[in-house]
Write a protein that holds these residues in place. Structure first.
Motif, PDB file in Angstrom:
ATOM      1  N   GLY A   8       0.819  -1.208   0.000  1.00  0.00           N
ATOM      2  CA  GLY A   8       0.000   0.000   0.000  1.00  0.00           C
ATOM      3  C   GLY A   8       0.850   1.254   0.000  1.00  0.00           C
ATOM      4  N   GLY A   9       0.710   2.064  -1.051  1.00  0.00           N
ATOM      5  CA  GLY A   9       1.538   3.272  -1.184  1.00  0.00           C
ATOM      6  C   GLY A   9       0.789   4.547  -0.879  1.00  0.00           C
ATOM      7  N   GLY A  10      -0.172   4.495   0.054  1.00  0.00           N
ATOM      8  CA  GLY A  10      -0.837   5.707   0.498  1.00  0.00           C
ATOM      9  C   GLY A  10       0.069   6.518   1.405  1.00  0.00           C
ATOM     10  N   ALA A  11      -0.516   7.460   2.138  1.00  0.00           N
ATOM     11  CA  ALA A  11       0.292   8.334   2.994  1.00  0.00           C
ATOM     12  C   ALA A  11       1.092   7.533   4.005  1.00  0.00           C
ATOM     13  CB  ALA A  11      -0.608   9.338   3.707  1.00  0.00           C
ATOM     14  N   ALA A  12       0.458   6.561   4.663  1.00  0.00           N
ATOM     15  CA  ALA A  12       1.153   5.780   5.692  1.00  0.00           C
ATOM     16  C   ALA A  12       2.242   4.904   5.091  1.00  0.00           C
ATOM     17  CB  ALA A  12       0.148   4.931   6.470  1.00  0.00           C
ATOM     18  N   GLY A  13       1.892   4.141   4.056  1.00  0.00           N
ATOM     19  CA  GLY A  13       2.857   3.221   3.465  1.00  0.00           C
ATOM     20  C   GLY A  13       4.045   3.922   2.842  1.00  0.00           C
ATOM     21  N   LEU A  14       3.781   5.021   2.124  1.00  0.00           N
ATOM     22  CA  LEU A  14       4.879   5.722   1.452  1.00  0.00           C
ATOM     23  C   LEU A  14       5.792   6.414   2.461  1.00  0.00           C
ATOM     24  CD1 LEU A  14       6.193   6.453  -1.196  1.00  0.00           C
ATOM     25  CD2 LEU A  14       4.658   8.407  -1.391  1.00  0.00           C
ATOM     26  N   GLU A  15       5.223   7.007   3.495  1.00  0.00           N
ATOM     27  CA  GLU A  15       6.065   7.625   4.523  1.00  0.00           C
ATOM     28  C   GLU A  15       6.909   6.573   5.237  1.00  0.00           C
ATOM     29  OE1 GLU A  15       4.367  10.363   7.229  1.00  0.00           O
ATOM     30  OE2 GLU A  15       3.329  11.540   5.690  1.00  0.00           O
ATOM     31  N   LEU A  16       6.338   5.387   5.470  1.00  0.00           N
ATOM     32  CA  LEU A  16       7.090   4.338   6.159  1.00  0.00           C
ATOM     33  C   LEU A  16       8.279   3.873   5.328  1.00  0.00           C
ATOM     34  CD1 LEU A  16       7.484   2.342   8.464  1.00  0.00           C
ATOM     35  CD2 LEU A  16       5.820   0.835   7.351  1.00  0.00           C
ATOM     36  N   VAL A  17       8.069   3.549   4.041  1.00  0.00           N
ATOM     37  CA  VAL A  17       9.196   3.067   3.232  1.00  0.00           C
ATOM     38  C   VAL A  17      10.223   4.168   3.022  1.00  0.00           C
ATOM     39  CG1 VAL A  17       7.853   1.262   2.086  1.00  0.00           C
ATOM     40  CG2 VAL A  17       7.969   3.538   1.045  1.00  0.00           C
ATOM     41  N   THR A  18       9.777   5.425   2.990  1.00  0.00           N
ATOM     42  CA  THR A  18      10.727   6.540   2.857  1.00  0.00           C
ATOM     43  C   THR A  18      11.639   6.605   4.069  1.00  0.00           C
ATOM     44  OG1 THR A  18       9.138   7.814   1.543  1.00  0.00           O
ATOM     45  CG2 THR A  18      10.966   9.026   2.530  1.00  0.00           C
ATOM     46  N   ARG A  19      11.046   6.538   5.247  1.00  0.00           N
ATOM     47  CA  ARG A  19      11.848   6.587   6.480  1.00  0.00           C
ATOM     48  C   ARG A  19      12.762   5.370   6.596  1.00  0.00           C
ATOM     49  NH1 ARG A  19      10.014  10.519  10.001  1.00  0.00           N
ATOM     50  NH2 ARG A  19       7.949  11.396   9.552  1.00  0.00           N
ATOM     51  N   LEU A  20      12.243   4.184   6.283  1.00  0.00           N
ATOM     52  CA  LEU A  20      13.055   2.970   6.379  1.00  0.00           C
ATOM     53  C   LEU A  20      14.164   2.964   5.342  1.00  0.00           C
ATOM     54  CD1 LEU A  20      10.346   0.204   6.979  1.00  0.00           C
ATOM     55  CD2 LEU A  20      11.915   1.196   8.658  1.00  0.00           C
ATOM     56  N   GLY A  21      13.824   3.379   4.109  1.00  0.00           N
ATOM     57  CA  GLY A  21      14.834   3.404   3.053  1.00  0.00           C
ATOM     58  C   GLY A  21      15.996   4.314   3.399  1.00  0.00           C
ATOM     59  N   LYS A  22      15.693   5.484   3.964  1.00  0.00           N
ATOM     60  CA  LYS A  22      16.752   6.412   4.360  1.00  0.00           C
ATOM     61  C   LYS A  22      17.546   5.862   5.545  1.00  0.00           C
ATOM     62  CE  LYS A  22      14.395  10.602   2.731  1.00  0.00           C
ATOM     63  NZ  LYS A  22      13.739  11.874   3.145  1.00  0.00           N
ATOM     64  N   SER A  23      16.850   5.207   6.475  1.00  0.00           N
ATOM     65  CA  SER A  23      17.529   4.667   7.660  1.00  0.00           C
ATOM     66  C   SER A  23      18.517   3.570   7.306  1.00  0.00           C
ATOM     67  CB  SER A  23      16.489   4.100   8.647  1.00  0.00           C
ATOM     68  OG  SER A  23      15.657   5.116   9.135  1.00  0.00           O
ATOM     69  N   PHE A  24      18.153   2.745   6.309  1.00  0.00           N
ATOM     70  CA  PHE A  24      19.010   1.614   5.945  1.00  0.00           C
ATOM     71  C   PHE A  24      19.895   1.901   4.743  1.00  0.00           C
ATOM     72  CE2 PHE A  24      15.210  -0.979   7.650  1.00  0.00           C
ATOM     73  CZ  PHE A  24      15.664  -0.847   8.954  1.00  0.00           C
ATOM     74  N   ALA A  25      19.973   3.162   4.347  1.00  0.00           N
ATOM     75  CA  ALA A  25      20.789   3.530   3.188  1.00  0.00           C
ATOM     76  C   ALA A  25      22.237   3.077   3.395  1.00  0.00           C
ATOM     77  CB  ALA A  25      20.742   5.033   2.964  1.00  0.00           C
ATOM     78  N   GLY A  26      22.755   2.352   2.434  1.00  0.00           N
ATOM     79  CA  GLY A  26      24.125   1.869   2.529  1.00  0.00           C
ATOM     80  C   GLY A  26      24.276   0.589   3.327  1.00  0.00           C
ATOM     81  N   ASN A  27      23.193   0.120   3.934  1.00  0.00           N
ATOM     82  CA  ASN A  27      23.229  -1.116   4.721  1.00  0.00           C
ATOM     83  C   ASN A  27      22.560  -2.221   3.915  1.00  0.00           C
ATOM     84  OD1 ASN A  27      23.040  -3.199   6.557  1.00  0.00           O
ATOM     85  ND2 ASN A  27      22.357  -1.903   8.251  1.00  0.00           N
ATOM     86  N   LYS A  28      23.356  -3.082   3.287  1.00  0.00           N
ATOM     87  CA  LYS A  28      22.827  -4.119   2.411  1.00  0.00           C
ATOM     88  C   LYS A  28      22.231  -5.287   3.196  1.00  0.00           C
ATOM     89  CE  LYS A  28      25.943  -2.985  -1.400  1.00  0.00           C
ATOM     90  NZ  LYS A  28      26.967  -3.489  -2.354  1.00  0.00           N
TER      91      LYS A  28
END
Length: 409
Positions: A8-28
């Motif tokens: 689900g890419g609504g407000a909740a889903g998109l904000e969650l993956v954005t925060r997680l993606g930035k948090s794990f940036a560079g961590n494979k």
């Protein structure tokens, strides 16, 4: 290694993956995947503006493909059709790279909710719904055709919650703004509500102010009006026929029927998935639910209301909890903080309740606060630099272009 899948890419889903993606940036060691059938994200609280042609798709729509590349998560354009909790896989409604399943370590359901037709005869066949950007764009295409008529065109809106009220007001504003084109036709908007006041979930004084403003804008408000059936260009309300060229259904809330049969997960009567205070489902700690499709209990025994602000808060909370999870720390419960309610009544006026619904505010500056909430959502997605640029570009476009961007020819 943890594999996070968000459906689900609504407000909740998109904000969650954005925060997680930035948090794990560079961590494979950790991967984040968003599963969403649409190609672009449009903020659901503004679907009524899309339906009336006043939303700027060029500046305010978000491409999932581009956004995923810039924010460190993967995007799978597909819908979810099933779940196998034992093997920790979801079933997709289409093949992606030759496969229709996707594995997860932690799954987040954020598919939102839709309008409830209450199984009233004819509603599904003869009324438009505003549950997605595609439906809102369809409504705008029909409204554009109505505006070309030389006679008055009627629009009936069923449901005087936030969506119905904002749509009715936006249509009334459209009627006023298009007088500059000196066209022969006009719109007659009727708002139909089964309760005894508009915005029945808001403070009574707020309902009164909103209804007064709607009537000043030319909207006909019918209260204590129960829809019995719907047919082509006609609603039967309290045994009386109401004719309209366009009928929009914005009443009630429920979740998609397929959620009620999701590998045994517990659901309520409107198909919301039952979760614990940690946002984990009652039967599976690897499956989380956020947004309107979650029935989340609070310490006082109430449930988190299906509002955009609750979904945003849950996304922020869960992003923090996943960081704790991968560090083997216990999860903390989600506590909803009610920031009040704001209803837009055209582009220059809004009514809002704050301080636990004890204070009701109205006016142009309240509308500015309403717009700021949207910009805060964009800030999570893009950062303040791009949001500032978007605001400047939008201001310039407003100065150069007519109020409504859609072509009427």
């Amino acid at each position: 290694m943890a594999n996070f899948v968000v459906v689900g890419g609504g407000a909740a889903g998109l904000e969650l993956v954005t925060r997680l993606g930035k948090s794990f940036a560079g961590n494979k060691q950790h991967t984040v995947t968003l599963v969403e059938p649409s190609g672009h994200h449009l903020w659901k609280p503004r679907l009524h503006e899309i339906a009336v042609g006043s939303f700027d798709n060029e500046l305010d729509a978000v491409s999932y493909v581009q956004h995923s590349v810039c924010n460190g998560y993967q995007f799978v354009q597909a819908g979810m059709s099933g779940l196998d909790r034992e093997s920790k896989t979801i079933v997709l409604d289409r093949d992606v790279d030759g496969n229709n399943t996707l594995s997860y370590d932690y799954l987040v359901m954020a598919v939102g909710a839709v309008s409830n037709d209450f199984k009233i005869n004819g509603v599904r066949e003869h009324c438009l719904f505003l549950d997605s950007s595609e439906q809102a764009l369809l409504a705008w295409e029909q409204i554009k055709k109505m505006l070309q008529s030389s006679t008055q065109q009627r629009i009936s809106i069923v449901g005087a919650g936030a969506t119905g009220v904002e749509l009715a007001s936006e249509l009334a504003k459209l009627n006023q703004q298009l007088s500059r084109y000196k066209m022969g036709g006009s719109l007659a908007v009727t708002l139909i509500e089964a309760a005894d006041r508009v915005l029945p979930a808001s403070p009574k004084c707020m309902s009164e102010k909103v209804q007064r403003k709607l009537e000043q804008q030319g909207v006909t408000v019918q209260l204590n009006a129960k829809v019995q059936s719907a047919s082509h260009h006609q609603l039967i309300v309290n045994d009386t026929a109401i004719e309209a060229q366009l009928q929009v259904w914005a009443a009630g809330v429920k979740c998609a029927d397929w959620l009620a049969n999701l590998d045994g997960l517990e659901t309520n009567r409107i198909n919301q998935i039952r979760v614990k205070p940690t946002l984990q489902t009652t039967l599976d700690d690897s499956v989380f639910v956020i947004g309107d499709n979650a029935e989340c209990p609070q310490p006082d025994g109430s449930m988190v209301p299906p509002r955009a602000q609750a979904a945003n808060q849950e996304a922020t909370h869960l992003a923090k909890q996943f960081k704790r999870l991968i560090k083997d720390k216990p999860l903390q419960p989600f506590i909803f903080k009610d920031g009040g309610m704001m209803i837009a009544l055209g582009h220059d006026y809004a009514v809002g309740s704050v301080m636990g619904n004890k204070l009701v505010l109205r006016g142009r500056w309240v509308r500015n606060i309403y717009d700021t909430i949207f910009r805060l959502h964009q800030q999570v997605l893009f950062g303040w630099g791009r949001v500032s640029a978007l605001m400047i570009l939008k201001r310039v476009k407003c100065l150069l272009n007519p109020y409504y961007k859609g072509s009427l020819s």
